[in-house]
Design an enzyme around this catalytic site. Structure first.
Site, PDB file in Angstrom:
ATOM      1  CB  SER A 148      -0.951  -0.051   1.204  1.00 20.44           C
ATOM      2  OG  SER A 148      -1.908   0.955   1.150  1.00 20.44           O
ATOM      3  CG  ASP A 194      -2.968   3.682  -1.495  1.00 18.22           C
ATOM      4  OD1 ASP A 194      -3.573   3.676  -2.580  1.00 18.22           O
ATOM      5  OD2 ASP A 194      -3.233   2.904  -0.568  1.00 18.22           O
ATOM      6  CG  ASP A 242      -2.977  -0.904  -2.524  1.00 22.91           C
ATOM      7  OD1 ASP A 242      -2.992   0.244  -2.043  1.00 22.91           O
ATOM      8  OD2 ASP A 242      -3.621  -1.851  -2.037  1.00 22.91           O
ATOM      9  CG  ASP A 280      -6.307   0.305  -0.866  1.00 25.01           C
ATOM     10  OD1 ASP A 280      -5.542   1.292  -0.766  1.00 25.01           O
ATOM     11  OD2 ASP A 280      -6.293  -0.655  -0.078  1.00 25.01           O
TER      12      ASP A 280
END
Length: 451
Positions: free
Chosen positions: A104, A241, A243, A245
């Site tokens: 993340s 961020d 990733d 999400d």
């Protein structure tokens, strides 16, 4: 019972450490294969896997796949894609499991493993405990394992097409938009979606090299996003961020919009449209009290849960709610996705801007947050809070003084040796004084490590 490998959002750690290395990933893959066999003995199982841009992702994915292959699990490999694209692919391919290899917002030296079940929902703690037990039953990983077997899939295209459909083609043709992609998993997907809508794009963090993910860019470093929005005269800036999400948003004045303000905007306008299911928005214990006031004034309510978007999503399913999230920018729109999606959240705020004709700066000013102060104290030992009688007395005194116009949150970090203090109230002076009294009480009963 506490998990020993899993944290609030999967397994995460420094690459090369005992819990984040190819050997552990192989054993985890074997354990996940055993887990699937326990769920449906004798049947064939499939898993969707994707990763972010970290240099270590390739080795971890290969080891996980090799471990899964030991149980004859078919692996669909999506390559570098946002975590919400992995969740969507679980449903598209009717897979038994989804795996996102990502840490993340952490630096590139870290990596992690997030798991989704067949519903594309993050695993609950009871499931994680069961998997941990299976991991511990595995033999040590061999020095070498067979070449991993997988089928390459194009879930990126499916994900992009799905989100492109949420706004009309060329609907943003007069817009300048700044996108900070964190040198991460959204580097191709988010620009592709905005390009269909005709926006003039100004990109930051769009040159991943395996080691520069989140390095001075992305949602953790929004200052350059704000500068770029002003320099380009953009209507909005969006930062992801690593990733994809979650998101951070900047309005046209260069102001970063607080995550709780975004949640309040969504909640209020969904309520006004009669679209907020259960008349409830789900948030965590960290969200500002101003969020509660905004929803209450609109005729709705805030339902609070523990930290973690998994907890938010779980409560949303229990209530039948369709909007929820964390102040950090994990926002879930369950009518469209099962998990947090930064690009989807950006689409929904742009949709509101288009529908109302209001710039984001005007929308954010419709929400007022309470003054809030926080403090993290590093401690030598996590003495149970209920045993800290002096701190408990200080908490009760502050709560009595603030009444319904404030709140206190005192908890230990789940991942670090820290005591976290949070106070909200009607004025900054009152909040600062209250936080100081809590700090004094904590220092009298705990061994605080000042560095």
């Amino acid at each position: 019972m506490m998990t020993k490998y899993f944290g609030t959002d999967g397994i995460r750690g420094r690459f090369g450490s005992p819990l984040m290395c190819p050997s552990f990933a192989f054993r985890l893959g074997c354990a996940l294969g055993d887990y699937l066999q326990q769920l449906r003995p004798g049947e064939r199982h499939s898993v969707v896997m994707g990763r972010d841009t970290r240099f270590s992702g390739e080795a971890l994915c290969a080891a996980l796949t090799a471990g899964l292959n030991q149980a004859q699990v078919e692996v669909y490999f999506a390559g570098v894609v946002p975590t919400p694209a992995v969740a969507k692919a679980v449903l598209d391919y009717q897979a038994d499991l989804g795996i996102a290899v990502t840490a993340s917002h952490n630096p590139s030296c870290d990596n992690g493993i997030k798991l989704f079940d067949h519903r594309a929902c993050k695993f609950e703690e009871a499931q994680e405990l069961g998997i941990e037990a299976l991991v511990d039953q595995q033999a040590d990983a061999p020095a070498e394992w067979p070449q991993p077997s997988f089928t390459k899939i194009n879930s990126e295209s499916d994900y992009v097409s799905h989100l492109q459909s949420l706004l009309a083609k060329d609907s943003l043709r007069d817009w300048d938009v700044v996108l900070d992609l964190a040198n991460g998993a959204t580097v191709h997907t988010t620009p592709a979606v905005f390009q269909r809508w005709g926006a003039r794009l100004h990109l930051l963090g769009d040159q991943p090299d395996g080691v520069n993910i989140n390095d001075g860019v992305g949602s953790e470093c929004p200052a350059q996003l704000a500068r770029a929005v002003l320099e380009r005269g953009a209507r909005i800036g969006v930062a992801h961020d690593g990733d994809g999400d979650r998101l951070v948003v900047c309005d046209e004045t260069g102001t970063i919009v607080d995550g709780d303000v975004l949640l309040a905007i969504f909640g209020r306008y969904y309520m006004a449209a009669g679209a907020l299911k259960a008349k409830a928005l789900v948030a965590t214990i960290h969200s500002n009290l101003g969020l509660d006031c905004a929803l209450r004034d609109a005729g709705g309510r805030v339902e609070r849960v523990g930290v973690g978007d998994r907890n938010v999503a779980c409560r949303m399913r229990e209530l039948g709610a369709n909007v929820g999230g964390e102040s950090s920018g994990h926002i879930i729109f369950s009518d469209y996705a099962t998990t947090g999606d930064g690009l989807l959240a950006a689409i929904k705020i742009i949709e509101l801007m288009c529908q109302t004709g209001k710039p984001l700066s005007e929308l954010r000013q419709e929400v007022t947050l309470f003054p809030q102060c926080t403090l993290n104290l590093r401690v030598a030992d996590k003495i149970p809070l209920h045993d800290l009688t002096g701190l408990q007395a200080a908490i009760q005194e502050v709560e009595a003084a603030l009444g319904e116009e404030g709140r206190v949150l005192v908890r230990y970090s789940g991942t670090e040796p820290k005591l976290r203090l949070l106070v909200e109230g009607p004025t900054l002076f009152e909040v600062e004084q209250a936080l100081k009294s809590l700090e004094i009480a904590a220092r009298q009963e705990l061994s605080v490590i000042d560095s």
